[in-house]
Design an enzyme around this catalytic site. Structure first.
Site, PDB file in Angstrom:
ATOM      1  N   PHE A   1       9.940  -7.868   5.759  1.00  0.00           N
ATOM      2  CA  PHE A   1       8.656  -8.390   6.258  1.00  0.00           C
ATOM      3  C   PHE A   1       7.544  -7.492   5.741  1.00  0.00           C
ATOM      4  CE2 PHE A   1       5.000  -9.036   8.841  1.00  0.00           C
ATOM      5  CZ  PHE A   1       5.031 -10.378   9.199  1.00  0.00           C
TER       6      PHE A   1
ATOM      7  N   THR B   1     -15.397  -5.719   1.387  1.00  0.00           N
ATOM      8  CA  THR B   1     -16.626  -5.320   2.092  1.00  0.00           C
ATOM      9  C   THR B   1     -16.407  -4.048   2.908  1.00  0.00           C
ATOM     10  OG1 THR B   1     -17.172  -7.655   2.318  1.00  0.00           O
ATOM     11  CG2 THR B   1     -18.434  -6.107   3.681  1.00  0.00           C
TER      12      THR B   1
ATOM     13  N   LYS C   1      -0.802  -0.153  11.850  1.00  0.00           N
ATOM     14  CA  LYS C   1      -0.264  -0.060  13.221  1.00  0.00           C
ATOM     15  C   LYS C   1      -0.603   1.268  13.919  1.00  0.00           C
ATOM     16  CE  LYS C   1       3.344  -3.514  12.799  1.00  0.00           C
ATOM     17  NZ  LYS C   1       3.408  -4.551  13.812  1.00  0.00           N
TER      18      LYS C   1
ATOM     19  N   ASP D   1       7.117   0.501   2.449  1.00  0.00           N
ATOM     20  CA  ASP D   1       6.218  -0.094   3.432  1.00  0.00           C
ATOM     21  C   ASP D   1       6.498   0.537   4.798  1.00  0.00           C
ATOM     22  OD1 ASP D   1       4.811  -1.597   5.223  1.00  0.00           O
ATOM     23  OD2 ASP D   1       5.558  -3.550   4.547  1.00  0.00           O
TER      24      ASP D   1
END
Ligand code: PSZ
Length: 493
Positions: A209, A373, A349, A318
């Site tokens: 994931f 941005t 997280k 990851d």
């Protein structure tokens, strides 16, 4: 700590409006209760009413409970009906210190941080003057070994997206031997054609994931509902090792599983090279968090590091779910004793802000190639600075290593008591999981645990996963195990 801070503020004469706000807020703060308190059916009437109301505005079927964040404290989540749950899920592993931690309340209410909270800057062009200091104290002070640079982002998925882009830039820069892109490269990129939009691939793993945005979604393989109806890249998907437990009784078999998985990685690299879609990067979780708490061994990750180096593939770990301490180390890949660091490590997280650490060759060669941005949010660095300070001063990573060992022993004991229901207790730190014989039993257990005052969640098809804050301690573990045992007993009746 909460008490001392609260008293010191409340005893001072009340001067400004801000002072009054802080006083009002702190006077509502509670201590952690001694145990969970369930006073309604779950979900309670207030949660149900709010859910119905929300449903008139948007799809609300994923909502479990509405929460009273004023009353939630430490490791206790208080819902809109006044139920206080021991929280072993911590907002999908994203609360580092617990609810309303005094160090964070203090940082948010500190007048010197006011301008940071009021004025959200475009970090890529107009960063605040203390940005470097904040990057150093909040992020670089905890950087994985060997990764000297960092890029901030707003969330986990966009950290992955941009890490993949950084890897492609690096790969193409090698292909061009450091020469600048040609006029044809530039022009063809605009119409999504080669050579400017090259045929490259990213290897990911079954059960992995990495988020739900377009590029990341091609690397996500945990549930069809995440991917359905969305076009995906035809990229290689390798097998993540799924071991037999207990590990010490299945060493030889598990060793073979690692060998087999590593061979497959090399074959897929060869296959995609031959197809003319070379593998630029490999992205993998140190523990598959959504896909069912699958743990890869140190040997497997050492093998991957070697294969990536040998084949010129960027090695991306990851750590969006595992980073920031829940495995008993700041970074889960520290458990693997890699000869050489990963090339890129993504985070979000528990670190409050998203982003990725990277080795110098992965710095883009021109401005605006990794850009948007906001590029994150400096208010999250203000919070993270306090989180890191607290982690260091309170030895929270050691706390999690010890608390996790204690929890895993407890889970193994329960598994021995309920062999018809439970199997495969596993974990590092408090990043623990246990499997149920069926997904129905797992789903039932989550409901019964809620009724018994424990807020928890699942992963994969039949696992219960534990994702605590870093302040979770052995007293919390005892409460959880006690309620878990009660729930199993109720389920067996
Ligand atoms: O259902 C979802 O969208 C969920 S449930 C848990 C997550 C997402 N985790 C996010 C996540 C992750 O665990 C790993 C290993 N990589 C990337 C992501 C994406 O992070 P966010 O959700 O911040 O975009």
């Amino acid at each position: 700590m909460l008490g001392t801070f609260r008293r010191s503020i409340l005893q001072k004469p009340c001067k400004s409006y801000l002072d009054q706000c802080i006083r009002a807020y702190l006077s509502t703060q509670l201590q952690e209760p001694n145990e969970p308190r369930v006073v309604t059916t779950i979900p309670g009437p207030n949660s149900l009413r709010l859910k119905q109301e929300l449903d008139s505005i948007q799809l609300s079927s994923a909502i479990q409970l509405f929460v009273d964040y004023d009353k939630s404290v430490g490791n206790y989540l208080v819902d809109a009906d006044g139920n206080a749950f021991l929280d072993i899920y911590s907002q999908i592993s994203s609360i580092p210190l617990g609810y309303n931690h005094p160090a964070l309340v203090k940082a948010v209410t500190d007048p010197k941080n006011l301008a940071t909270f009021v004025n959200r800057p475009a970090l890529g062009i107009l960063p605040p003057k203390d940005f470097i200091e904040k990057l150093k104290s909040a992020l670089l002070s905890i950087a994985p070994k060997g990764l000297s640079e960092v890029q901030t982002m707003a969330c986990g998925s966009c950290s992955i997206e941009n890490a993949l882009k950084a890897a492609c830039f690096w790969y193409q820069n090698k292909t061009r031997k450091g020469e600048p892109p040609s006029a044809l490269d530039l022009e063809s990129s605009l119409s999504n054609q080669t050579p400017g939009a090259p045929k490259l691939s990213v290897m990911s793993f079954k059960g992995g994931f990495h988020g739900r945005t377009f590029g990341a979604l091609s690397c996500t393989h945990s549930k069809p509902i995440h991917k359905l109806d969305v076009p995906a890249f035809d990229w290689p998907i390798a097998t993540y090792p799924i071991y037999k437990y207990p590990l010490q009784e299945h060493r030889v078999e598990n060793d073979k599983i690692d060998d087999h998985c590593l061979q497959e990685v090399q074959s897929l690299i060869d296959e995609y090279n031959q197809k003319g879609v070379p593998v630029a990067a490999l992205v993998i979780e140190p523990i598959q968090g959504e896909g069912g708490d699958n743990h890869g061994s140190a040997k497997f990750f050492q093998g991957l590091r070697k294969l990536c180096t040998k084949n010129g593939v960027a090695f991306i770990i990851d750590e969006v779910q595992t980073g920031g301490g829940p495995t008993g180390k700041m970074w889960a890949h520290e458990h693997f004793n890699l000869d050489d660091s990963p090339d890129i490590v993504t985070f979000s997280k528990k670190l409050q802000i998203g982003g990725f650490f990277y080795k110098k060759p992965f710095r883009p060669d021109q401005p605006y190639r990794i850009f948007n941005t906001w590029l994150g949010d400096p208010t999250k660095l203000v919070l993270l600075e306090q989180v890191v300070k607290e982690i260091k001063e309170q030895n929270l990573i050691d706390n999690i290593a010890k608390t996790g060992d204690y929890m895993l022993k407890g889970l193994v004991t329960l598994q021995q008591k309920y062999p018809n229901i439970l199997l495969n207790a596993r974990g590092k730190g408090t990043f623990c999981a246990i499997d149920f014989k069926t997904s129905e039993l797992r789903d039932q257990a989550i409901k019964v645990l809620h009724k018994n005052g424990v807020h928890c969640g699942g992963s994969g098809s039949a696992s219960l996963r534990v994702r605590t804050t870093l302040t979770f301690n052995t007293t919390h573990v005892d409460l959880f195990l006690n309620r878990f045992q009660l729930s199993l007993k109720q389920m067996s009746n």
